[in-house]
Design an enzyme around this catalytic site. Structure first.
Site, short mmCIF file in Angstrom:
data_model
loop_
_atom_site.label_atom_id
_atom_site.label_comp_id
_atom_site.label_asym_id
_atom_site.label_seq_id
_atom_site.Cartn_x
_atom_site.Cartn_y
_atom_site.Cartn_z
N TYR A 56 -1.63 -0.98 10.31
CA TYR A 56 -1.83 -1.44 8.92
C TYR A 56 -0.62 -1.10 8.05
CZ TYR A 56 -3.86 -1.18 4.14
OH TYR A 56 -4.11 -1.29 2.79
N SER A 99 0.84 -1.20 0.00
CA SER A 99 0.00 0.00 0.00
C SER A 99 0.87 1.25 0.00
CB SER A 99 -0.87 0.02 1.26
OG SER A 99 -1.42 1.31 1.46
#
Ligand code: NAD
Ligand code: MG
Length: 282
Positions: free
Chosen positions: A189, A176
């Protein structure tokens, strides 16, 4: 499809359902022509029921692959993906269950091999995120769930897949943009997504002598069920990118086709940044 710049307010529970999104994300670009780039290949895609994973499944099928998709519990989304893959002339095996379990990950790989006759491409793509604005807000339960889902499962599945891999087979991992630029709302995350970068680079070196390539994709803001399921306000999602809008899954999946196919035969340990123009290193 005209790509939306703003979205209506909407929210869902995790895991989100693609069928409940307004508008539904674009799965495959109209007019995309397959060129048999993955003819005869078998791919296993986690989180293949929806979002980026669904698009990868459908593009792979258009390129001639058969696919197995794992998903947590979104039965309708999974069946919809299966129909789309079959409409491309591909086989689609649905495997429901929680990849935090190592023994289940072994079962996912064995089922794929048994039903589709082998395994050539592993796409580690499933993930969860629980935005929190302080470290105190990140409970040990959340920390464990995030790491077990987002990175431990990549170890379990890669380990189970490797004995079936041959020369030219590939692993593709979804990271990401949050790990490259940092995210004050997604510290745990983003940490798992950074671990995925280290995992990809290291596994690429470990497996290079076997001629197995390992690469990844680091998406920016993409309109998928994860978004209304985890962010309070989706109305301006993606507007802070250089291109000024969120990406659609249909714009991300072609990077996976490239990394899965022989077109990327001299590329390993690398990431493609499909993020609307954020300049990031590596
Ligand atoms: P998505 O909700 O469509 O996909 C995530 C999938 O993970 C779900 O379909 C769910 O079935 C699966 N999953 C979650 N927990 C699981 C578990 N314990 N066991 C098995 N499956 C589980 O959302 P998406 O955005 O397409 O996410 C795909 C990947 O893209 C994720 O790795 C995500 O972190 C990454 N990503 C997304 C964005 C974005 O803006 N959407 C940005 C950067 C990275
Ligand atoms: Mg889903």
């Amino acid at each position: 499809m005209k790509k939306p710049k703003t979205f209506k307010p909407q929210s869902q529970e995790l895991p989100g359902q693609q069928s409940k999104m307004v508008p539904e994300p674009e799965v495959i670009r109209q007019g995309y022509e397959g060129a048999d780039k993955l003819r005869g290949k078998v791919a296993l895609i986690t989180g293949g029921d929806s979002g980026i994973g669904r698009s990868v499944a459908v593009y792979f099928a258009r390129e001639g692959a058969n696919v197995a998709i794992n998903y947590l519990n979104e039965v309708k989304d999974a069946k919809d993906t299966q129909k789309m893959v079959e409409a491309e002339g591909g086989k689609c095996v649905l495997i429901k269950g929680d990849i935090r379990s190592e023994s289940f990950c072994k079962k996912v790989v064995e089922t794929t091999v048994k039903k589709l006759g082998g395994l050539n491409i592993l796409v580690n793509n499933a993930a969860v995120q629980f935005p929190k604005d302080s470290l105190d807000g990140i409970s040990s339960k959340q920390l464990l769930e995030t790491f077990e889902t987002n990175i431990f499962s990549f170890f379990h599945l890669s380990k189970a897949a490797l004995p079936h891999f041959k020369d030219g087979d590939t692993i593709i991992n979804t990271s990401s943009v949050t790990t490259y630029r940092g995210s004050e709302h997604l510290v745990d995350y983003a940490s798992t997504k950074g671990a995925i970068v280290g995992f990809t680079r290291s596994l690429a070196k470990m497996l290079a002598p076997k001629k197995i390539r390992v690469n990844g994709v680091a998406p920016g803001p993409i309109w998928t069920p994860l978004i209304p399921a985890t962010f309070d306000d989706v109305t301006k999602f993606g507007q802070d990118t250089a291109l000024g809008r969120a990406g659609q899954p249909s714009e991300v999946a072609p990077a996976y086709v490239f990394l899965a196919s022989e077109d990327s035969s001299y590329i390993t340990g690398q990431f493609i940044h499909v993020n609307g123009g954020e300049i990031v290193g590596g």
